[in-house]
Design a protein around this motif. Structure first.
Motif: not given
Length: 315
Positions: A202-217
Motif C-alpha cells: 500500500d506504500r510502494i512506488r517504483v521509478w526506473t530510468f533507462g531500464q533494460p528488460r529484466v525477464g521473460n513474458m
C-alpha cells in the motif's frame, strides 16, 4: 462568523496556498493515463518526479557513502531535492556486485531505496550475464541472472533496514529507483520485498530510468500483477539500453508501465497496458534500434549531469 463558515474560509485559504489536490508535504502521485500523450507543459509534475528520482539514482551510482554524505554526488546533488535527506544505509558489495543506498526525506515523507547503475568495470560482467534463471524455483518466470544475483546478495540487508524505517515512519511512501542496471535491480528488489514485507504493497512506488528488460513474458506478467499499476518505467526517446536484451533472446520482455519521453523537450506518451509482452509499439519500441544513441541513455531531462556522465569508472 459561524463555525462552518470559518472552516470553509480556512479550506479556501489552504487551497490557494498549497494548490488544490496538493499538499505542502508528502508524496504526490502523477496521474497519467495509458495510451495518452501529454505535452511538456502538461507534464510538469511528472518532470519534477523524474528529476527528483534521477538524482537519487545518480547518487547511488556515484557511490555516495554515509561517511561522506552527498559530497561524492557532484552536480546531481546540488538541488533542493536532496536537501535535508538522511542517509540511512549505503552498500558497496563486490561479490555479487551491488551498490546502493537507502535515504529518508522528511520533507517529502519518503523512504527511498536507490540502486546503482553500471559504474564499475566489473558491473559489465553482471550486465552481460543474460542467461536466464528462474525467479521462482520450479516456475517459468525467468529473469536476467546477473541482475538476480546482485539483488539477492543484499536483499536481506535492505529488508532489515526497510522494515525498521517503515515502523519508524508509518505514513511515509517507499520509493524504489535506479538508472540503467540500477533500474532493473530496483524493479527486482521491489518485487522481492513487496512479497515479503507486510504493509509495503500500500506504500510502494517504483521509478526506473533507462531500464533494460529484466525477464521473460511470464515474469513480466507476475510483476504486473504485483506492481505494474504503481511502476513508472521511464524511457528516453532513443535510449538503446531499454531495447536490451533483445526480445528474441530468451523471450525477454518489459513490464508495465512505460513513460516515454518523446523528445528533449519532455513531451510524454504513456505506454498502453497491453496483455502479453506489454511493449506498446507507439512508445520507445517505435524507434528502430539502428536509430538509437547512447547519448539518450545519458539524458533524462538533463540528468545525470555532465560531471557524472564523464566520471571515470572504478573497478
Amino acid at each position: 462568523m459561524s463555525v462552518h463558515a470559518y472552516w470553509l474560509l480556512a479550506y479556501m485559504l489552504c487551497s490557494l496556498l498549497l494548490g488544490v489536490g496538493q499538499t505542502a508535504l508528502g508524496y504526490q502521485d502523477v496521474k497519467l493515463v495509458p495510451g495518452h500523450y501529454y505535452s511538456a507543459s502538461e507534464s510538469q509534475l511528472a518532470h519534477k518526479m523524474i528529476q527528483r528520482y534521477m538524482r537519487y539514482s545518480t547518487a547511488a551510482t556515484s557511490f555516495v557513502d554515509t561517511s561522506t554524505g552527498w559530497s561524492a554526488c557532484g552536480q546531481a546533488c546540488v538541488s533542493p531535492d536532496v536537501h535535508d535527506v538522511m542517509l540511512n544505509l549505503t552498500w558497496h558489495v563486490d561479490l555479487p556486485l551491488s551498490d546502493g543506498l537507502i535515504a529518508v526525506h522528511h520533507r517529502s515523507q519518503e523512504i527511498v531505496i536507490s540502486w546503482a547503475g553500471t559504474h564499475r568495470y566489473r558491473a559489465l560482467v553482471a550486465d552481460m550475464s543474460v542467461f536466464p534463471r528462474p525467479y521462482i524455483p520450479g516456475a517459468s518466470t525467468d529473469v536476467h541472472g546477473g541482475f538476480l544475483d546482485a539483488v539477492h546478495g543484499v536483499i536481506d540487508l535492505v529488508q532489515h533496514h526497510l522494515e525498521h524505517l517503515m515502523s519508524d515512519y508509518p505514513n511515509y511512501m517507499v520509493i524504489f529507483t535506479g538508472h540503467s542496471k540500477g533500474g532493473a535491480e530496483a524493479a527486482l528488489g521491489a518485487l522481492d520485498l513487496v512479497r515479503r514485507v507486510g504493509g509495503l504493497r500500500d506504500r510502494i512506488r517504483v521509478w526506473t530510468f533507462g531500464q533494460p528488460r529484466v525477464g521473460n513474458m511470464q515474469f513480466a506478467a507476475l510483476y504486473n500483477r504485483h506492481l505494474g499499476a504503481v511502476t513508472y518505467r521511464v524511457t528516453s526517446y532513443a535510449d538503446p539500453v531499454v531495447a536490451m536484451p533483445p526480445r528474441f533472446l530468451f523471450d525477454y520482455c518489459h513490464h508495465n508501465t512505460e513513460i516515454w519521453l518523446m523528445n528533449a523537450e519532455g513531451d510524454i506518451y504513456v505506454g498502453q497496458n497491453n496483455t502479453g509482452c506489454n511493449e506498446d509499439p507507439r512508445a520507445s519500441s517505435s524507434v528502430d534500434f539502428y536509430d538509437r544513441s547512447i547519448q539518450w541513455h545519458k539524458d533524462y531531462l538533463g540528468l545525470p549531469p555532465l560531471d557524472h556522465a564523464t566520471a571515470m569508472f572504478s573497478w
